[in-house]
Design a protein around this motif. Sequence first.
Motif, PDB file in Angstrom:
ATOM      1  N   ILE A 175       0.828  -1.205   0.000  1.00 12.55           N
ATOM      2  CA  ILE A 175       0.000   0.000   0.000  1.00 12.55           C
ATOM      3  C   ILE A 175       0.862   1.254   0.000  1.00 12.55           C
ATOM      4  O   ILE A 175       0.500   2.265  -0.605  1.00 12.55           O
ATOM      5  N   VAL A 176       2.006   1.200   0.664  1.00 12.72           N
ATOM      6  CA  VAL A 176       2.890   2.370   0.705  1.00 12.72           C
ATOM      7  C   VAL A 176       3.253   2.800  -0.714  1.00 12.72           C
ATOM      8  O   VAL A 176       3.195   3.985  -1.059  1.00 12.72           O
ATOM      9  N   LYS A 177       3.604   1.845  -1.551  1.00 11.19           N
ATOM     10  CA  LYS A 177       3.949   2.162  -2.939  1.00 11.19           C
ATOM     11  C   LYS A 177       2.731   2.677  -3.696  1.00 11.19           C
ATOM     12  O   LYS A 177       2.824   3.638  -4.472  1.00 11.19           O
ATOM     13  N   ALA A 178       1.580   2.046  -3.462  1.00  6.06           N
ATOM     14  CA  ALA A 178       0.361   2.449  -4.167  1.00  6.06           C
ATOM     15  C   ALA A 178      -0.070   3.868  -3.808  1.00  6.06           C
ATOM     16  O   ALA A 178      -0.772   4.525  -4.583  1.00  6.06           O
ATOM     17  N   LEU A 179       0.364   4.361  -2.659  1.00  3.99           N
ATOM     18  CA  LEU A 179      -0.005   5.709  -2.224  1.00  3.99           C
ATOM     19  C   LEU A 179       0.821   6.806  -2.899  1.00  3.99           C
ATOM     20  O   LEU A 179       0.543   7.990  -2.706  1.00  3.99           O
ATOM     21  N   THR A 180       1.797   6.434  -3.687  1.00  4.90           N
ATOM     22  CA  THR A 180       2.701   7.419  -4.284  1.00  4.90           C
ATOM     23  C   THR A 180       1.984   8.570  -4.986  1.00  4.90           C
ATOM     24  O   THR A 180       2.356   9.736  -4.802  1.00  4.90           O
ATOM     25  N   PRO A 181       0.940   8.332  -5.790  1.00  2.00           N
ATOM     26  CA  PRO A 181       0.311   9.457  -6.494  1.00  2.00           C
ATOM     27  C   PRO A 181      -0.796  10.164  -5.721  1.00  2.00           C
ATOM     28  O   PRO A 181      -1.496  11.008  -6.286  1.00  2.00           O
ATOM     29  N   MET A 182      -0.954   9.870  -4.442  1.00  2.00           N
ATOM     30  CA  MET A 182      -2.140  10.336  -3.731  1.00  2.00           C
ATOM     31  C   MET A 182      -2.091  11.742  -3.130  1.00  2.00           C
ATOM     32  O   MET A 182      -3.146  12.298  -2.814  1.00  2.00           O
ATOM     33  N   PRO A 183      -0.930  12.372  -2.913  1.00  3.25           N
ATOM     34  CA  PRO A 183      -0.987  13.735  -2.360  1.00  3.25           C
ATOM     35  C   PRO A 183      -1.769  14.669  -3.280  1.00  3.25           C
ATOM     36  O   PRO A 183      -1.395  14.891  -4.429  1.00  3.25           O
ATOM     37  N   GLY A 184      -2.856  15.221  -2.750  1.00  3.72           N
ATOM     38  CA  GLY A 184      -3.687  16.098  -3.567  1.00  3.72           C
ATOM     39  C   GLY A 184      -4.104  15.426  -4.859  1.00  3.72           C
ATOM     40  O   GLY A 184      -4.333  16.106  -5.867  1.00  3.72           O
ATOM     41  N   ILE A 185      -4.242  14.078  -4.833  1.00  4.77           N
ATOM     42  CA  ILE A 185      -4.506  13.259  -6.026  1.00  4.77           C
ATOM     43  C   ILE A 185      -3.614  13.742  -7.167  1.00  4.77           C
ATOM     44  O   ILE A 185      -4.010  14.468  -8.079  1.00  4.77           O
ATOM     45  N   ALA A 186      -2.373  13.294  -7.078  1.00  6.57           N
ATOM     46  CA  ALA A 186      -1.349  13.579  -8.091  1.00  6.57           C
ATOM     47  C   ALA A 186      -1.050  15.077  -8.207  1.00  6.57           C
ATOM     48  O   ALA A 186      -0.800  15.592  -9.303  1.00  6.57           O
ATOM     49  N   ASP A 187      -1.080  15.778  -7.070  1.00  7.52           N
ATOM     50  CA  ASP A 187      -0.716  17.202  -7.014  1.00  7.52           C
ATOM     51  C   ASP A 187      -1.627  18.103  -7.851  1.00  7.52           C
ATOM     52  O   ASP A 187      -1.211  19.171  -8.305  1.00  7.52           O
ATOM     53  N   THR A 188      -2.877  17.691  -8.032  1.00  8.82           N
ATOM     54  CA  THR A 188      -3.813  18.519  -8.793  1.00  8.82           C
ATOM     55  C   THR A 188      -4.646  19.421  -7.890  1.00  8.82           C
ATOM     56  O   THR A 188      -5.458  20.206  -8.382  1.00  8.82           O
ATOM     57  N   GLY A 189      -4.464  19.295  -6.576  1.00  3.72           N
ATOM     58  CA  GLY A 189      -5.220  20.119  -5.644  1.00  3.72           C
ATOM     59  C   GLY A 189      -6.462  19.449  -5.117  1.00  3.72           C
ATOM     60  O   GLY A 189      -7.233  20.054  -4.368  1.00  3.72           O
ATOM     61  N   SER A 190      -6.664  18.189  -5.481  1.00  2.00           N
ATOM     62  CA  SER A 190      -7.844  17.457  -5.021  1.00  2.00           C
ATOM     63  C   SER A 190      -7.615  16.918  -3.605  1.00  2.00           C
ATOM     64  O   SER A 190      -6.854  17.504  -2.846  1.00  2.00           O
ATOM     65  N   THR A 191      -8.229  15.799  -3.261  1.00  2.00           N
ATOM     66  CA  THR A 191      -8.242  15.297  -1.880  1.00  2.00           C
ATOM     67  C   THR A 191      -6.863  15.287  -1.232  1.00  2.00           C
ATOM     68  O   THR A 191      -5.898  14.767  -1.797  1.00  2.00           O
ATOM     69  N   CYS A 192      -6.784  15.834  -0.037  1.00  2.00           N
ATOM     70  CA  CYS A 192      -5.527  15.923   0.709  1.00  2.00           C
ATOM     71  C   CYS A 192      -4.955  14.529   0.972  1.00  2.00           C
ATOM     72  O   CYS A 192      -5.667  13.621   1.411  1.00  2.00           O
ATOM     73  N   GLY A 193      -3.661  14.372   0.735  1.00  2.00           N
ATOM     74  CA  GLY A 193      -3.015  13.081   0.936  1.00  2.00           C
ATOM     75  C   GLY A 193      -2.989  12.632   2.383  1.00  2.00           C
ATOM     76  O   GLY A 193      -3.021  11.435   2.671  1.00  2.00           O
ATOM     77  N   ALA A 194      -2.923  13.580   3.318  1.00  2.00           N
ATOM     78  CA  ALA A 194      -2.947  13.208   4.735  1.00  2.00           C
ATOM     79  C   ALA A 194      -4.252  12.508   5.077  1.00  2.00           C
ATOM     80  O   ALA A 194      -4.287  11.577   5.889  1.00  2.00           O
ATOM     81  N   LEU A 195      -5.324  12.947   4.441  1.00  2.00           N
ATOM     82  CA  LEU A 195      -6.625  12.307   4.631  1.00  2.00           C
ATOM     83  C   LEU A 195      -6.675  10.962   3.914  1.00  2.00           C
ATOM     84  O   LEU A 195      -7.159   9.969   4.467  1.00  2.00           O
ATOM     85  N   SER A 196      -6.153  10.906   2.693  1.00  2.00           N
ATOM     86  CA  SER A 196      -6.176   9.659   1.920  1.00  2.00           C
ATOM     87  C   SER A 196      -5.429   8.539   2.636  1.00  2.00           C
ATOM     88  O   SER A 196      -5.921   7.415   2.745  1.00  2.00           O
ATOM     89  N   GLY A 197      -4.227   8.842   3.127  1.00  2.00           N
ATOM     90  CA  GLY A 197      -3.452   7.827   3.834  1.00  2.00           C
ATOM     91  C   GLY A 197      -4.144   7.345   5.092  1.00  2.00           C
ATOM     92  O   GLY A 197      -4.128   6.150   5.415  1.00  2.00           O
TER      93      GLY A 197
END
Length: 224
Positions: free
Chosen positions: A104-126
Amino acid sequence: MKSCIERRKFLSCAARAAIAAGLAPLMGCGRNNEAVPSTSPPASGGDERMAFKEKLEEMRAMPRDLVEKLLQQKASSYMQRAHHCAQSSFLALRDLFGLPGKEIVKALTPMPGIADTGSTCGALSGSLLILGMVYGRDEHELADWEAYQESLKPSRALCAAFKESYGSLDCHRVQEDTFGRCYRLTDPAELAQFQKDGATEGCTAVVSRAISLAASIILDDPNL
């Protein structure tokens, strides 16, 4: 005389072969002295659940302020290494509760702001992924609609608490609350400015808040 010597040589060789054969299993070697792969079974889902329960009870036995301090230390350590809110939030909570999840750690790589687009916060996603691991349904439960609906309740509670803290679930809005402005992180110049303005420190505070909220949901749940 010659036949006696040859017989002794044969017996000596046979003895050495027998000793070698007896030692081979103890040494864990196969042909050509290659290591025999371990046949120990991997940890089962039941073992993982037991490890989680033990860690949960350990955390519940600690004063809550110490649990919070431990979480903040983990958040800061991972953020300093990774500069990645989604992976850091997941790893801090994973460590706290003794959960698996290397893939899962690897799968989370694109998740900050959903690939840095400003969408869902990565702290929340993780943090949500941790709640999914604790409350979610397994592959053999995919047809269980009730289990799915029940699993969403803790996640909705986390989203509501996070939104109350920052006014939104989106990275851009969290940036505005934390830094006084939002950044287009897909633009190299904006990214450089974000880093100059203290991205790691500011985002560490957001990660700390998200994982604190998620940990409280787990620790305070009497059904776990």
